[in-house]
Design a protein around this motif. Structure first.
Motif, mmCIF file in Angstrom:
data_model
loop_
_atom_site.group_PDB
_atom_site.id
_atom_site.type_symbol
_atom_site.label_atom_id
_atom_site.label_comp_id
_atom_site.label_asym_id
_atom_site.label_seq_id
_atom_site.Cartn_x
_atom_site.Cartn_y
_atom_site.Cartn_z
ATOM 1 N N UNK A 186 9.205 -9.801 -13.682
ATOM 2 C CA UNK A 186 7.759 -9.998 -13.614
ATOM 3 C C UNK A 186 7.141 -9.268 -12.424
ATOM 4 N N UNK A 187 7.785 -9.327 -11.253
ATOM 5 C CA UNK A 187 7.216 -8.693 -10.061
ATOM 6 C C UNK A 187 6.933 -7.215 -10.307
ATOM 7 N N UNK A 188 7.928 -6.487 -10.807
ATOM 8 C CA UNK A 188 7.777 -5.051 -11.016
ATOM 9 C C UNK A 188 6.690 -4.761 -12.056
ATOM 10 N N UNK A 189 6.662 -5.547 -13.109
ATOM 11 C CA UNK A 189 5.617 -5.371 -14.120
ATOM 12 C C UNK A 189 4.230 -5.546 -13.500
ATOM 13 N N UNK A 190 4.060 -6.575 -12.695
ATOM 14 C CA UNK A 190 2.760 -6.849 -12.089
ATOM 15 C C UNK A 190 2.330 -5.751 -11.133
ATOM 16 N N UNK A 191 3.275 -5.222 -10.349
ATOM 17 C CA UNK A 191 2.920 -4.134 -9.430
ATOM 18 C C UNK A 191 2.482 -2.888 -10.203
ATOM 19 N N UNK A 192 3.172 -2.577 -11.275
ATOM 20 C CA UNK A 192 2.790 -1.407 -12.073
ATOM 21 C C UNK A 192 1.425 -1.614 -12.729
ATOM 22 N N UNK A 193 1.158 -2.815 -13.217
ATOM 23 C CA UNK A 193 -0.134 -3.098 -13.846
ATOM 24 C C UNK A 193 -1.270 -2.999 -12.840
ATOM 25 N N UNK A 194 -1.049 -3.443 -11.603
ATOM 26 C CA UNK A 194 -2.101 -3.410 -10.589
ATOM 27 C C UNK A 194 -2.497 -1.983 -10.223
ATOM 28 N N UNK A 195 -1.593 -1.044 -10.400
ATOM 29 C CA UNK A 195 -1.910 0.349 -10.079
ATOM 30 C C UNK A 195 -2.845 0.971 -11.104
ATOM 31 N N UNK A 196 -2.909 0.380 -12.296
ATOM 32 C CA UNK A 196 -3.790 0.873 -13.368
ATOM 33 C C UNK A 196 -3.569 2.364 -13.632
ATOM 34 N N UNK A 233 0.825 -1.209 0.000
ATOM 35 C CA UNK A 233 0.000 0.000 0.000
ATOM 36 C C UNK A 233 0.862 1.263 0.000
ATOM 37 N N UNK A 234 1.896 1.268 0.830
ATOM 38 C CA UNK A 234 2.791 2.433 0.917
ATOM 39 C C UNK A 234 3.624 2.566 -0.349
ATOM 40 N N UNK A 235 4.159 1.444 -0.829
ATOM 41 C CA UNK A 235 5.008 1.486 -2.024
ATOM 42 C C UNK A 235 4.202 1.811 -3.275
ATOM 43 N N UNK A 236 2.953 1.360 -3.325
ATOM 44 C CA UNK A 236 2.067 1.734 -4.436
ATOM 45 C C UNK A 236 1.880 3.245 -4.481
ATOM 46 N N UNK A 237 1.623 3.833 -3.312
ATOM 47 C CA UNK A 237 1.424 5.285 -3.255
ATOM 48 C C UNK A 237 2.676 6.021 -3.715
ATOM 49 N N UNK A 238 3.844 5.553 -3.274
ATOM 50 C CA UNK A 238 5.086 6.211 -3.664
ATOM 51 C C UNK A 238 5.304 6.107 -5.166
ATOM 52 N N UNK A 239 5.088 4.936 -5.730
ATOM 53 C CA UNK A 239 5.252 4.780 -7.182
ATOM 54 C C UNK A 239 4.277 5.671 -7.926
ATOM 55 N N UNK A 240 3.042 5.728 -7.472
ATOM 56 C CA UNK A 240 2.042 6.587 -8.118
ATOM 57 C C UNK A 240 2.501 8.053 -8.101
ATOM 58 N N UNK A 241 3.038 8.497 -6.973
ATOM 59 C CA UNK A 241 3.491 9.880 -6.861
ATOM 60 C C UNK A 241 4.665 10.164 -7.795
ATOM 61 N N UNK A 242 5.615 9.219 -7.874
ATOM 62 C CA UNK A 242 6.765 9.399 -8.757
ATOM 63 C C UNK A 242 6.318 9.458 -10.212
ATOM 64 N N UNK A 243 5.406 8.567 -10.593
ATOM 65 C CA UNK A 243 4.915 8.543 -11.976
ATOM 66 C C UNK A 243 4.174 9.833 -12.311
ATOM 67 N N UNK A 244 3.319 10.280 -11.409
ATOM 68 C CA UNK A 244 2.577 11.523 -11.662
ATOM 69 C C UNK A 244 3.504 12.722 -11.754
ATOM 70 N N UNK A 245 4.599 12.678 -11.023
ATOM 71 C CA UNK A 245 5.532 13.802 -11.012
ATOM 72 C C UNK A 245 6.388 13.851 -12.268
ATOM 73 N N UNK A 246 6.997 12.723 -12.655
ATOM 74 C CA UNK A 246 7.948 12.775 -13.775
ATOM 75 C C UNK A 246 7.302 12.457 -15.116
ATOM 76 N N UNK A 247 6.085 11.898 -15.104
ATOM 77 C CA UNK A 247 5.312 11.637 -16.318
ATOM 78 C C UNK A 247 6.097 10.860 -17.382
#
Length: 237
Positions: free
Chosen positions: A192-202, A169-183
């Protein structure tokens, strides 16, 4: 770039505060957070290399014992971080250090295979750090390292369900913030793990994958750089 770096540093501090509240039970006996004790080289990495709208955000899983654990840089094999990225800053110690997993910072003489392969590929393909980071940025989904009493590494996906859910939950939020910031134009999971986590965030960003450079992968041991090039060349970046 300075404002981007400062924003990410702030996001990471908030994530670190939340992560520090999670209690991990056995078999986990030691938890390291290099964003805290290796903050100086990590922040230099951000301040020097993060940029707006890179073609790809390359997403790793979590730090390795002879990579980011020592240098604070994702996939941060000591020699590549020091000699190619040009980062060599003092590193402090984790609050509770495992006797079999000492943090020596840039004095560490062990080489992390995954990190050497990853940054060696970047050097070979792009030539210079500036050229690489013009196209890419590298971020780990989880900043924490988990160890058993024996010193054995425990990956985030092997944690107990309640621990894993709190962590994600915490790491999802951090990744979302980084993605929204750097676009970034895309997220490329390294494994595979990293791909799956990114896909789950939609997120509204396409997600792809290149193989993980771990020596635990027989395929990666037969020529990971060529595999990464082959995968990367097919991405519509």
């Amino acid at each position: 770039m300075q404002n981007l770096a400062q924003n990410i540093e702030q996001y990471e501090k908030l994530a670190n505060n939340a992560l520090a509240k999670i209690v991990f039970a056995e078999p986990v006996t030691h938890v390291y957070n290099p964003l805290v004790y290796a903050a100086r080289p990590h922040n230099v990495y951000l301040e020097r290399f993060v940029s707006h709208r890179p073609k790809a955000l390359l997403l790793g899983m979590n730090p390795g014992p002879y990579g980011m654990v020592q240098t604070g840089v994702p996939f941060g094999e000591v020699a590549m971080v020091r000699d190619w990225l040009g980062i060599n800053e003092p590193v402090d110690q984790p609050e509770i250090e495992h006797p079999k997993r000492p943090v020596l910072g840039f004095e560490c003489t062990r080489s992390e295979v995954s990190g050497r392969r990853f940054w060696g590929w970047a050097q070979e393909r792009w030539g210079s750090p500036d050229a690489f980071f013009k196209d890419c940025f590298v971020h780990n989904f989880c900043p924490l390292v988990f160890m058993a009493e024996t010193g054995r590494n425990i990956t985030p996906d092997k944690l107990k369900k309640d621990e894993r859910e709190a962590l994600y939950s915490i790491c999802d939020d951090l990744l979302r913030q980084v993605v929204e910031l750097i676009e970034p134009g895309a997220i490329v999971g390294v494994g595979v793990f990293a791909e799956e986590r990114a896909l789950k965030l939609a997120l509204d960003v396409p997600v792809y994958r290149i193989p993980h450079p771990s020596p635990a992968s027989p395929a990666a041991n037969r020529g990971w750089s060529a595999m990464a090039n082959s995968a990367f060349d097919t991405l519509p970046l």
